[in-house]
Design a protein around this motif. Structure first.
Motif, PDB file in Angstrom:
ATOM      1  N   PHE A  78     -32.121   4.747 -17.031  1.00 28.40           N
ATOM      2  CA  PHE A  78     -30.913   5.341 -16.177  1.00 28.40           C
ATOM      3  C   PHE A  78     -30.097   3.382 -16.096  1.00 28.40           C
ATOM      4  N   ALA A  79     -28.910   4.067 -15.474  1.00 24.45           N
ATOM      5  CA  ALA A  79     -28.118   2.805 -15.707  1.00 24.45           C
ATOM      6  C   ALA A  79     -26.264   3.514 -14.831  1.00 24.45           C
ATOM      7  N   VAL A  80     -25.705   2.392 -14.840  1.00 27.00           N
ATOM      8  CA  VAL A  80     -24.458   2.491 -14.063  1.00 27.00           C
ATOM      9  C   VAL A  80     -23.739   1.919 -14.145  1.00 27.00           C
ATOM     10  N   SER A  81     -23.021   2.034 -14.537  1.00 25.81           N
ATOM     11  CA  SER A  81     -21.430   1.607 -15.088  1.00 25.81           C
ATOM     12  C   SER A  81     -20.179   1.831 -14.453  1.00 25.81           C
ATOM     13  N   VAL A  82     -19.531   0.104 -14.560  1.00 24.06           N
ATOM     14  CA  VAL A  82     -18.375  -0.422 -13.592  1.00 24.06           C
ATOM     15  C   VAL A  82     -17.042  -0.617 -15.239  1.00 24.06           C
ATOM     16  N   GLY A  83     -16.239  -0.636 -14.704  1.00 28.26           N
ATOM     17  CA  GLY A  83     -15.142  -0.943 -15.718  1.00 28.26           C
ATOM     18  C   GLY A  83     -14.587  -2.020 -14.884  1.00 28.26           C
ATOM     19  N   ALA A  84     -13.098  -2.867 -15.987  1.00 33.10           N
ATOM     20  CA  ALA A  84     -13.568  -3.744 -16.374  1.00 33.10           C
ATOM     21  C   ALA A  84     -13.361  -4.697 -14.827  1.00 33.10           C
ATOM     22  N   GLU A  85     -12.035  -3.741 -13.916  1.00 32.49           N
ATOM     23  CA  GLU A  85     -11.954  -4.276 -13.205  1.00 32.49           C
ATOM     24  C   GLU A  85     -11.940  -2.632 -11.691  1.00 32.49           C
ATOM     25  N   VAL A  86     -12.816  -3.913 -10.769  1.00 30.14           N
ATOM     26  CA  VAL A  86     -14.158  -2.572 -10.319  1.00 30.14           C
ATOM     27  C   VAL A  86     -13.527  -2.474  -8.444  1.00 30.14           C
ATOM     28  N   GLU A  87     -13.107  -1.875  -7.688  1.00 31.40           N
ATOM     29  CA  GLU A  87     -12.341  -1.647  -6.389  1.00 31.40           C
ATOM     30  C   GLU A  87     -13.337  -3.083  -5.582  1.00 31.40           C
ATOM     31  N   PRO A  88     -12.540  -2.991  -4.593  1.00 33.20           N
ATOM     32  CA  PRO A  88     -13.470  -3.795  -4.335  1.00 33.20           C
ATOM     33  C   PRO A  88     -14.719  -2.897  -3.344  1.00 33.20           C
TER      34      PRO A  88
ATOM     35  N   ALA B  40     -11.324  -3.326   2.695  1.00 36.49           N
ATOM     36  CA  ALA B  40     -13.033  -2.767   2.393  1.00 36.49           C
ATOM     37  C   ALA B  40     -13.697  -2.706   2.905  1.00 36.49           C
ATOM     38  N   ASP B  41     -13.634  -4.183   3.036  1.00 41.96           N
ATOM     39  CA  ASP B  41     -15.160  -4.232   4.275  1.00 41.96           C
ATOM     40  C   ASP B  41     -15.243  -3.345   5.545  1.00 41.96           C
ATOM     41  N   MET B  42     -14.036  -3.457   6.231  1.00 42.90           N
ATOM     42  CA  MET B  42     -13.999  -2.429   7.235  1.00 42.90           C
ATOM     43  C   MET B  42     -14.150  -1.116   7.055  1.00 42.90           C
ATOM     44  N   LYS B  43     -13.610  -0.497   5.907  1.00 44.58           N
ATOM     45  CA  LYS B  43     -13.970   0.812   5.707  1.00 44.58           C
ATOM     46  C   LYS B  43     -15.822   1.053   5.389  1.00 44.58           C
TER      47      LYS B  43
END
Lengths: 126, 165
Positions: A78-88, B40-43
């Motif tokens: 099991f693993a989780v992947s994210v992209g190069a730019e991850v949303e905050p 983002a923190d607020m949400k």
């Protein structure tokens, strides 16, 4: 409006990818749990791809931790992947909860697939 | 923690309402040119506060499945002052000592503490028999420090499960 979809991608054969897009919270987490269970039912490893996710809450983390526990119990990867730019809205909650090494969270789907296949090799006899 | 009320939302306390609250926050953040990291923190903090209302305030939900029907309102108020946006999340439910849900990880309040610059939880009633809980969170437009470093989640006693091995 962006879509908040969760889809299974089984083109990888031995590993099922659960593709999570958009914002997810307790409204969509029942669907996420269903998809994770469906992926687990295939019997192989599971990668959750968050590359196109924009927001996750703690109930989503709970679902991911449960999926990880199920995989450990079954001896599958099991693993989780994210992209190069991850949303905050994704990176922040993973960072402050300390779950990056736990889940684990890996950069890129290919690396996640490799990590899951490594797990499978280690847990299979011989 | 006061400020000028700008937006007041009142919706049935159902899971689908929480996304609407995030949309309202995004709209307000846009109007106030709030930093994307603060938004983002607020949400995230406000989502956790709203989740508490949806899961715990009115129904005996197990936290795994959102209750199908809310029995009371989820109220969210956005207030502004010169330095910060304050978000008040209110219910008219059973009060502060509701049992924790199975899937909530116990992370709701630790996340609110780590993601807001100031917060308080208090009884929402005015002594008129109207119960309920209010969570007020304040988010500075410009931060001098990261609240997650001042109130790290690990300090609350919450620990992630151990890494696989």
């Amino acid at each position: 409006m962006e879509t908040n979809s969760i889809a299974l991608d089984d083109t990888e054969g031995d590993v099922v990818v659960v593709l999570v897009e958009g914002e997810h919270d307790i409204y969509t987490v029942p669907t996420l749990r269903d998809r994770l269970e469906e992926a687990r039912g295939r019997g192989g490893g599971v990668v959750v791809d968050l590359n196109r996710a924009t927001f996750l809450d703690s109930s989503v983390l709970g679902a991911l931790l449960d999926a990880r526990r199920h995989a450990q119990e079954a001896g599958t990867g099991f693993a989780v992947s994210v992209g190069a730019e991850v949303e905050p809205g994704v990176q922040r909650i993973l960072d402050i909860t300390g779950l990056v090494p736990v889940l684990p969270v890996v950069n890129g789907r290919e690396a996640a697939l490799a990590a899951v296949r490594d797990d499978q090799d280690l847990s299979s006899p011989g | 923690m006061t400020g000028r009320p700008e937006v007041r939302l009142s919706m049935p306390a159902r899971a689908e309402a929480i996304g609407v609250v995030r949309q309202a926050l995004a709209g307000m953040a846009d109007a106030l040119a709030i930093d994307p990291a603060v938004l983002a923190d607020m949400k995230m903090a406000v989502t956790e506060a709203c989740t508490n209302v949806v899961v715990h305030a009115y129904a005996a939900g197990d936290g795994l499945r959102a209750p199908a029907v809310g029995d009371g309102p989820l109220e969210v108020e956005l207030l502004t002052d010169e330095a910060a946006l304050t978000v008040a999340v209110r219910d008219h439910g059973s009060g502060l000592d509701a049992p924790g849900g199975k899937a909530a990880l116990g992370l709701g309040l630790p996340l609110i503490a780590a993601l807001s610059d100031e917060f308080e939880v208090r009884a929402a009633g005015d002594g008129d028999g109207d119960g309920g809980t209010e969570v007020r969170m304040r988010f500075l437009y410009t931060r001098e420090a990261d609240p997650a470093e001042i109130h790290p989640i690990g300090e609350t006693g919450w620990e992630p499960p151990v890494s696989s091995g």
